[in-house]
Design a protein around this motif. Structure first.
Motif, PDB file in Angstrom:
ATOM      1  N   TRP A 100       0.795  -1.229   0.000  1.00 29.19           N
ATOM      2  CA  TRP A 100       0.000   0.000   0.000  1.00 29.19           C
ATOM      3  C   TRP A 100       0.827   1.278   0.000  1.00 29.19           C
ATOM      4  O   TRP A 100       0.269   2.382  -0.057  1.00 29.19           O
ATOM      5  CB  TRP A 100      -0.956  -0.005   1.184  1.00 29.19           C
ATOM      6  N   LEU A 144      -5.736   0.962  -7.657  1.00 30.10           N
ATOM      7  CA  LEU A 144      -7.121   1.316  -7.981  1.00 30.10           C
ATOM      8  C   LEU A 144      -7.708   0.338  -8.992  1.00 30.10           C
ATOM      9  O   LEU A 144      -8.857  -0.109  -8.860  1.00 30.10           O
ATOM     10  CB  LEU A 144      -7.171   2.747  -8.526  1.00 30.10           C
ATOM     11  N   LEU A 148      -7.342   2.772   0.008  1.00 26.07           N
ATOM     12  CA  LEU A 148      -7.256   3.590  -1.204  1.00 26.07           C
ATOM     13  C   LEU A 148      -7.539   5.055  -0.894  1.00 26.07           C
ATOM     14  O   LEU A 148      -6.876   5.960  -1.429  1.00 26.07           O
ATOM     15  CB  LEU A 148      -8.229   3.071  -2.263  1.00 26.07           C
TER      16      LEU A 148
END
Length: 1022
Positions: free
Chosen positions: A791, A800, A906
């Protein structure tokens, strides 16, 4: 040649005497034998030790290539001028060659301490690094197998050669006794004189993947030339030169020599080699920079000052070439090349230029030969091959080639003999793969005209390499597989890089299971970088469709095929789950005429054995080929099923992260113990997690099919074998399953699972660094380091896109699943809410691991209250009917939980990347904290905890079975994995501790009669 075989202990002194007598000369090679003419008496090479007979047989057979080349310009062999012993042979016709050996911190000569170690159970544990002592940091690989010394294991692999060493040392007056057992015991007890200790260390170095083996092998070419009378006559005119330094030089490019990054024992071993081979054209090239010892800086500055014009401190780093001065008994500087930039350029460890390519370039700067050969520190050669090198080099530029502006080729490859094939089952499997690629495959590609440079020890045009920046590309991240980019360079310029079968060098490959897996991971990840490279893009744009097919075949086809095979396994199982949900069993599929109605038992993996079988029939005969192929088919099946997954996982990770990571294999001995903790850290992501997923999918299909008994069910044998192999194979290929070692591994792996290292918020930076180095201390740290890497380092668009694909899949699954399955989701939401309360307690109580365990136990505790959430559907009509719904809904819930975690992270990553006014350091810290929080709240760690305990239980069962097999069936597993000498040692005893080798006790002496059976009675014996 015979002396070389004897000094390397490949034959006994008597056998050496017999060989030179057969040639009609004495051992000094000069005086002819007058008492007997042996010219017409053939020798039985089969009565020699295996390796010596193979080397001699190939040498004599390959000489026909030199004599029987196809007629053409420069290829007609004239015995008077072309033969090295010809009457009109000209030493000037031999092109000069520079052999470069790049080394970093590889073992030069194994130390006496290492050879004596390994027999204590503590040696089979993970150790602590020197700079970070403490029981909580057990991250260094074991030193041995915990049963035998490392020297004893080497002897078990080559018992005849150890006997020959003992006899040679006695014959040369080094020892009083010629018994191998006495030599071993004297070495272990430390009663041997220093010279004998060094001989034993060198004996061991020549039987493992060491720098010394490569250096000694490279020097054989120079010694071969030095034995030619015409060469000696030429150098007699230049007594100040070493024979034959104008024709060949060996450059040991040791990057860390004399530096704090290096190893003092390696530096001492390098000096031993330089002194021992001071009469050979052996040179040392090293990197002079900050951190290099003051003594070496003084030596270089004195050299420059003696030449004049040097001001101290005028440069900070330089490349230095030196040699051993016999008079001064020390190094003597020959050349110094100051540099502005370091060897490796870059600011971050992941984005520095490729180390080996830079080190090769450091040696290339001092190379003076017309041609260059780079040798990795796992290579060697037989001296007989050195006599053929001058003829092989003529393939570049034949003597009567009229247009000498450019050679006929830029790279020239040749056969490889994988000597680690003698080091147990793993070494044999890996050797078979490497030999297939390095010899059979290369020959085939040459026939198609599409072979490229894939690695060493190829010869190459030195002028061409110098003018193109080196022998390979060293750009960071992209050029992990640095050698193939040189092949791209050749292909883009329409040059050639053929392969010949007349020459054969030795090459080593990883002989332990973990090291072999790391090697496959490294080259597989590098293949992703190859696909993404600019070189690949340019080639694919310009070579056309038909050439693109051959180019694909010669570059990344093998790895892409493994990736597609891996994808097909998951697709196959998921497809049958959908068939079953749709009411289509094997019977209905058969009625529709579908091929899915039956299962394929013979896979394509068996078909790939055919080329290797045919090649072995041609080279060794049908009986030997069938015995080798069929005898190893069981071990090869498990080994390559596992490596297929390894390759696919490395490629997927490289595609996701965009980084081709380097894996240090260490090239340990085949007997090195593989601890359960090391096994888990290596394979938890690449094998255990996918095996968990595939096993759950198979269970779902099974329970669905069993409830529809009238429709039938496919056994899916290959699927079951696959996920079982992914879990148990590392244990199957772990040596010496002894009860004390099993208890030791069980205890340490349990401590690893429950350990609290890396849980603190102030340890996040260390967790990230340890994850990159593979030195994690606990299960929590292992999983969190991977989450941090994913991440924070993967591109945001990649993350994404991955999340969007998973979201689409989730949506499709929800719309296609029956509603009655989704009715079970509220139960898991209830369990999750209780779990979050406990996780909150974990953070409030100062990261107490008790709460983590409770957060897992909450889930089975919700079963009694499940009926309060969804009513009687929980067990109506009975639990067996609802079992598929339990499994499917639980898997879907965990998948959706991962999707929710991805959504949260995200958003965090987007805020971190899109808000430039925030402090970058503070933003990164907050992102790390978010990842750490989600890691626990979204049950990532808890699921990994369950998987780890399943792996622990599986390891216990498999290891116990193997231990029982060894106890009951006379060390059958040890015989399968290592060798018969170890297997015949009584269970609980140590090899060579009480008795001599079984080779001696069985009286399997080679060469009782070296000559043909009809030879006369006075034929000497050996």
């Amino acid at each position: 040649m015979v002396k070389s075989l004897m000094h390397e202990s490949l034959i006994s002194p008597k056998q050496a005497t017999g060989l030179v007598q057969a040639a009609g000369v004495s051992m000094d090679g000069e005086a002819p034998l007058t008492h007997r003419d042996r010219a017409a008496k053939p020798i039985h090479l089969t009565r020699f030790p295996g390796l010596a007979s193979e080397r001699l047989a190939f040498f004599f057979q390959s000489l026909t290539w030199i004599e029987k080349q196809k007629p053409g310009k420069g290829t007609v062999f004239d015995p008077n001028t072309d033969a090295l012993t010809g009457a009109y042979f000209d030493p000037g016709s031999v092109p000069s060659l520079s052999q470069i050996i790049p080394a970093y911190n590889e073992v030069v000569i194994p130390s006496a301490e290492f050879l004596k170690a390994g027999s204590d159970p503590e040696d089979a544990r993970n150790g602590s690094p020197d700079d970070q002592p403490g029981l909580g940091d057990l991250t260094v690989p074991p030193q041995g197998d915990g049963v035998n010394t490392n020297l004893a294991f080497m002897i078990s692999q080559f018992p005849d050669e150890w006997v020959f060493l003992a006899k040679r040392l006695n014959a040369e007056g080094w020892t009083e006794k010629a018994e191998s057992q006495d030599l071993y015991q004297d070495f272990i007890k430390g009663t041997l004189n220093p010279d004998c200790v060094m001989e034993v260390r060198l004996w061991a170095a020549l039987r493992m993947q060491s720098v010394a083996k490569t250096v000694v092998g490279a020097l054989h070419y120079g010694r071969a030339l030095a034995s030619v009378p015409k060469i000696r006559q030429h150098y007699a005119q230049f007594p100040e030169k070493r024979i034959p330094e104008d024709h060949v030089e060996v450059i040991l490019a040791h990057q860390t020599y004399g530096h704090t990054e290096g190893n003092e024992k390696n530096d001492e071993a390098v000096q031993v080699l330089l002194e021992k081979y001071a009469d050979d054209p052996l040179y040392l090239v090293f990197d002079l920079k900050k951190g290099t010892s003051a003594e070496i800086w003084r030596m270089v500055e004195n050299f420059l000052s003696s030449r004049g014009g040097y001001a101290p401190g005028s440069f900070e780093q330089a490349s230095v070439k030196a040699r051993w001065d016999k008079n001064r008994r020390g190094l003597s500087v020959l050349e110094v090349l100051p540099r502005k930039f370091p060897l490796r350029i870059g600011s971050h460890s992941d984005f520095k230029t490729q180390g080996k390519a830079c080190n090769q370039l450091n040696g290339l700067r001092f190379a003076s030969g017309h041609y260059v050969q780079a040798l990795d520190c796992n290579m060697g050669t037989f001296i007989g091959e050195g006599f053929k090198v001058p003829y092989v080099l003529r393939s570049f530029m034949p003597l009567d080639k009229e247009d000498r502006t450019a050679p006929k080729c830029r790279y020239l490859g040749f056969r490889e003999y994988i000597y680690t094939g003698r080091e147990g089952t793993v070494g044999k499997c890996h050797a078979a793969a490497e030999w297939t690629f390095g010899t059979i495959y290369q020959r085939f590609l040459t026939g198609l005209g599409i072979r490229m440079h894939y690695g060493h020890p190829d010869f190459l045009d030195a002028f061409w390499a110098r003018n193109r920046g080196g022998m390979s590309k060293s750009s960071p991240v992209v050029n992990l597989s640095e050698d193939i980019f040189a092949g791209f360079n050749v292909r883009m310029r329409e040059e050639k890089s053929p392969h010949i079968d007349a020459l054969e060098f030795e090459k080593g490959r990883e002989a332990t299971f973990n090291a072999a897996s790391n090697f496959f991971s490294k080259i597989s990840g590098g293949s992703i970088a190859v696909i993404r490279s600019r070189d690949n893009h340019l080639l694919c744009e310009r070579i056309g469709l038909l050439h693109s097919l051959s180019y694909y075949f010669t570059s990344v086809a093998f790895y892409a095929s493994n990736l597609m095979v891996d994808f097909s396994i998951y697709l196959y199982v998921i497809l049958f789950i959908l068939f079953t949900l749709a009411g289509l069993g094997p019977g209905e599929l058969a009625a529709l005429g579908s091929r899915f109605s039956t299962e394929w038992i013979i896979s394509m993996g068996l078909v790939t054995l055919v080329p290797q079988l045919c090649e072995m029939v041609l080279e060794h005969g049908a009986v030997h080929a069938v015995r080798e192929v069929l005898g190893g088919i069981g071990s090869a099946t498990f080994f390559f099923i596992f490596q297929n997954k390894n390759i696919a996982s490395a490629m997927k990770e490289g595609a996701m992260t965009g980084i081709a990571r380097y894996f240090f294999t260490g090239r340990p001995q085949a007997n090195q113990h593989q601890t359960w903790k090391d096994i888990y850290v290596t394979y938890w992501k690449s094998h255990y997690r996918p095996a968990w997923f595939l096993c759950m999918a198979y269970l779902i299909y099974t329970v669905l099919a069993l409830q529809s008994e009238n429709r039938g069910k496919l056994p899916m044998s290959l699927v079951v074998i696959s996920f079982v192999a992914w879990v148990i194979t590392p244990i199957l290929f772990s040596p010496f399953p002894r009860w004390n070692l099993i208890r030791q591994d069980l205890r340490e792996f349990s401590n690893f699972i429950t350990g609290g290292a890396g849980t603190g918020g102030d340890e996040i930076k260390e967790v990230v660094e340890r994850g990159k180095k593979g030195t994690v201390r606990s299960l929590f740290e292992c999983g969190l380091a991977d989450e941090m890497s994913t991440w924070t380092e993967a591109p945001l668009l990649t993350l994404l896109a991955s999340w969007a694909c998973r979201a689409i899949v989730t949506g499709l699954v929800i719309t296609t699943l029956p509603a009655e399955i989704l009715d079970f989701m509220p139960i898991f939401l209830l369990a999750l809410s209780f779990s979050w309360v406990v996780v909150l307690g974990y953070f409030l109580a100062g990261l107490n691991n008790v709460f983590l365990v409770l957060s897992f136990l909450v889930w089975p505790a919700t079963i009694p209250v499940a009926h309060l959430v969804i009513g009687v559907r929980w067990s109506s009509p009975h639990s067996w009917v609802r079992l598929p719904e339990y499994l499917i809904s639980l898997c879907l819930f965990l998948y959706m939980l991962g999707l929710a975690k991805g959504f949260v992270l995200l958003i965090c990553r987007g805020i971190h990347q899109l808000l430039p006014w925030m402090s970058r350091r503070g933003a990164t810290g907050r992102l790390h904290e978010c990842i750490r929080t989600c890691f626990v709240y979204f049950l990532v760690h808890q699921v990994q905890l369950v998987q780890a305990y399943v792996v622990l239980a599986t390891n216990c069962v498999v290891s116990s079975v193997l231990a029982i097999v060894d106890m009951v069936f006379c060390n059958a597993h040890t015989w399968f994995l290592l060798n018969s000498e170890m297997a015949r040692t009584k269970y609980g005893e140590r090899y060579m501790e009480q008795n001599s080798t079984f080779y001696e006790r069985d009286a399997l002496g080679y060469g009782l009669d070296l000559w043909d059976l009809d030879s006369e009675s006075e034929a000497p014996s050996a």
